[in-house]
Design a protein around this motif. Structure first.
Motif, mmCIF file in Angstrom:
data_model
loop_
_atom_site.group_PDB
_atom_site.id
_atom_site.type_symbol
_atom_site.label_atom_id
_atom_site.label_comp_id
_atom_site.label_asym_id
_atom_site.label_seq_id
_atom_site.Cartn_x
_atom_site.Cartn_y
_atom_site.Cartn_z
ATOM 1 N N VAL A 47 0.842 -1.194 0.000
ATOM 2 C CA VAL A 47 0.000 0.000 0.000
ATOM 3 C C VAL A 47 0.874 1.239 0.000
ATOM 4 O O VAL A 47 1.916 1.280 0.644
ATOM 5 C CB VAL A 47 -0.976 0.005 1.208
ATOM 6 N N ALA A 48 0.451 2.235 -0.769
ATOM 7 C CA ALA A 48 1.076 3.551 -0.770
ATOM 8 C C ALA A 48 0.030 4.538 -0.271
ATOM 9 O O ALA A 48 -1.120 4.527 -0.734
ATOM 10 C CB ALA A 48 1.553 3.940 -2.167
ATOM 11 N N GLY A 49 0.418 5.389 0.690
ATOM 12 C CA GLY A 49 -0.516 6.319 1.308
ATOM 13 C C GLY A 49 -0.613 7.657 0.592
ATOM 14 O O GLY A 49 0.378 8.168 0.069
ATOM 15 N N PHE A 50 -1.819 8.220 0.602
ATOM 16 C CA PHE A 50 -2.108 9.536 0.014
ATOM 17 C C PHE A 50 -3.035 10.284 0.958
ATOM 18 O O PHE A 50 -3.736 9.676 1.772
ATOM 19 C CB PHE A 50 -2.807 9.375 -1.345
ATOM 20 N N GLN A 51 -3.051 11.608 0.840
ATOM 21 C CA GLN A 51 -4.016 12.427 1.584
ATOM 22 C C GLN A 51 -4.325 13.679 0.777
ATOM 23 O O GLN A 51 -3.551 14.082 -0.091
ATOM 24 C CB GLN A 51 -3.510 12.786 2.971
ATOM 25 N N ASP A 52 -5.476 14.290 1.080
ATOM 26 C CA ASP A 52 -5.825 15.545 0.412
ATOM 27 C C ASP A 52 -5.691 16.693 1.408
ATOM 28 O O ASP A 52 -5.307 16.490 2.566
ATOM 29 C CB ASP A 52 -7.221 15.472 -0.219
ATOM 30 N N THR A 53 -6.016 17.901 0.984
ATOM 31 C CA THR A 53 -5.865 19.070 1.860
ATOM 32 C C THR A 53 -6.827 19.039 3.038
ATOM 33 O O THR A 53 -6.586 19.678 4.054
ATOM 34 C CB THR A 53 -6.074 20.380 1.066
ATOM 35 N N GLY A 54 -7.887 18.271 2.939
ATOM 36 C CA GLY A 54 -8.836 18.108 4.039
ATOM 37 C C GLY A 54 -8.437 16.990 4.982
ATOM 38 O O GLY A 54 -9.227 16.589 5.830
ATOM 39 N N GLN A 55 -7.216 16.464 4.820
ATOM 40 C CA GLN A 55 -6.675 15.392 5.650
ATOM 41 C C GLN A 55 -7.390 14.052 5.487
ATOM 42 O O GLN A 55 -7.269 13.171 6.337
ATOM 43 C CB GLN A 55 -6.629 15.791 7.134
ATOM 44 N N ARG A 56 -8.163 13.900 4.407
ATOM 45 C CA ARG A 56 -8.733 12.581 4.123
ATOM 46 C C ARG A 56 -7.594 11.666 3.692
ATOM 47 O O ARG A 56 -6.697 12.077 2.966
ATOM 48 C CB ARG A 56 -9.772 12.647 3.001
ATOM 49 N N ARG A 57 -7.643 10.428 4.145
ATOM 50 C CA ARG A 57 -6.602 9.445 3.831
ATOM 51 C C ARG A 57 -7.089 8.483 2.752
ATOM 52 O O ARG A 57 -8.276 8.179 2.648
ATOM 53 C CB ARG A 57 -6.230 8.627 5.072
ATOM 54 N N LEU A 58 -6.124 8.019 1.973
ATOM 55 C CA LEU A 58 -6.411 7.085 0.900
ATOM 56 C C LEU A 58 -5.189 6.188 0.726
ATOM 57 O O LEU A 58 -4.061 6.670 0.776
ATOM 58 C CB LEU A 58 -6.685 7.835 -0.403
ATOM 59 N N GLY A 59 -5.428 4.928 0.545
ATOM 60 C CA GLY A 59 -4.345 4.006 0.220
ATOM 61 C C GLY A 59 -4.606 3.373 -1.132
ATOM 62 O O GLY A 59 -5.733 2.990 -1.427
ATOM 63 N N LEU A 60 -3.575 3.317 -1.958
ATOM 64 C CA LEU A 60 -3.672 2.533 -3.186
ATOM 65 C C LEU A 60 -3.028 1.195 -2.871
ATOM 66 O O LEU A 60 -1.839 1.108 -2.588
ATOM 67 C CB LEU A 60 -2.976 3.231 -4.350
ATOM 68 N N VAL A 61 -3.856 0.164 -2.890
ATOM 69 C CA VAL A 61 -3.460 -1.163 -2.442
ATOM 70 C C VAL A 61 -3.192 -2.049 -3.646
ATOM 71 O O VAL A 61 -4.023 -2.157 -4.547
ATOM 72 C CB VAL A 61 -4.572 -1.793 -1.569
ATOM 73 N N TYR A 62 -2.012 -2.682 -3.641
ATOM 74 C CA TYR A 62 -1.661 -3.647 -4.676
ATOM 75 C C TYR A 62 -1.841 -5.047 -4.103
ATOM 76 O O TYR A 62 -1.213 -5.393 -3.102
ATOM 77 C CB TYR A 62 -0.214 -3.454 -5.142
ATOM 78 N N LEU A 63 -2.729 -5.828 -4.697
ATOM 79 C CA LEU A 63 -2.958 -7.209 -4.265
ATOM 80 C C LEU A 63 -1.916 -8.109 -4.934
ATOM 81 O O LEU A 63 -1.946 -8.316 -6.153
ATOM 82 C CB LEU A 63 -4.361 -7.682 -4.654
ATOM 83 N N TYR A 64 -1.007 -8.625 -4.139
ATOM 84 C CA TYR A 64 0.105 -9.416 -4.657
ATOM 85 C C TYR A 64 -0.361 -10.609 -5.486
ATOM 86 O O TYR A 64 0.123 -10.834 -6.587
ATOM 87 C CB TYR A 64 0.983 -9.884 -3.489
ATOM 88 N N LYS A 65 -1.310 -11.361 -4.988
ATOM 89 C CA LYS A 65 -1.728 -12.597 -5.656
ATOM 90 C C LYS A 65 -2.649 -12.356 -6.854
ATOM 91 O O LYS A 65 -2.878 -13.259 -7.650
ATOM 92 C CB LYS A 65 -2.392 -13.530 -4.650
#
Length: 194
Positions: A125-143
């Motif tokens: 997972v790589a983490g991201f956020q916006d100016t409103g402090q909302r969090r988002l992860g882009l998740v890579y499913l290995y399998k």
């Protein structure tokens, strides 16, 4: 895949394609333009917990590999365990250097896979956020060799922002191989950096 597999509804497993991770920097540009999210500089690799000398050796090799990077300004890769018993190898980089973070994630996955721990790898997972402090992860499913967005709601106990996840899915459809089966968009509660 044979005729009997088709009749019984069995599908051939998708081979992991770790090079898909290198699509994250370009996807990050799209994500920033479409939804205002920028990288946090935190990424992690999740795997089923493993104990013993072989894993300790693999972890040491990962540590040495990443410590050899003269550009690294943050702490070395950390190991943490979540409340569900899964282990996370966490890397922190400058938020403006997503390619270096992606290289770390790729190196950790490759080293563990090369040491025989591929079956224990779950996701990255790589983490991201916006100016409103909302969090988002882009998740890579290995399998599965696919990505999906995970957006935990701030201040809400184990609730997700499904509308944001679908918005990100649509925005990144041309940048990343998005997991189409929404039932595989597993929540990663307690993931480092989210």
């Amino acid at each position: 895949m044979g005729f009997l597999d088709i009749l019984l509804g069995r599908t051939k497993a998708v081979a992991p394609d770790l090079d898909q991770l290198f699509g994250l920097p370009s996807a990050a540009l799209t994500l920033q333009a479409a939804a205002g999210f920028t990288p946090t500089g935190t990424g992690a690799v999740c795997f089923a917990s493993v104990e013993g000398g072989a894993f300790a050796q693999a972890h040491q090799e990962v540590q040495e590999l990443l410590d050899a990077d003269a550009e690294r300004t943050g702490p070395p890769v950390e190991v943490s365990r979540d409340e569900y018993g899964y282990s996370w190898l966490v890397s922190r980089r400058d938020p403006d250097d997503l390619p270096a973070l992606v290289s770390d994630l790729h190196a950790v996955n490759s080293a563990l896979e090369g040491s025989g721990f591929g079956p224990q790898l779950l996701c990255s997972v790589a983490g991201f956020q916006d100016t409103g402090q909302r969090r988002l992860g882009l998740v890579y499913l290995y399998k599965r060799g696919t990505f999906y967005p995970f957006a935990p709601l701030a201040g809400e106990a184990q609730r997700r922002d499904n509308a944001l996840e679908l918005q990100v899915k649509a925005a990144l459809a041309d940048d990343l191989r998005i997991e189409q089966d929404l039932s595989r968009w597993f929540p990663i509660w307690g993931a480092p950096g989210l």
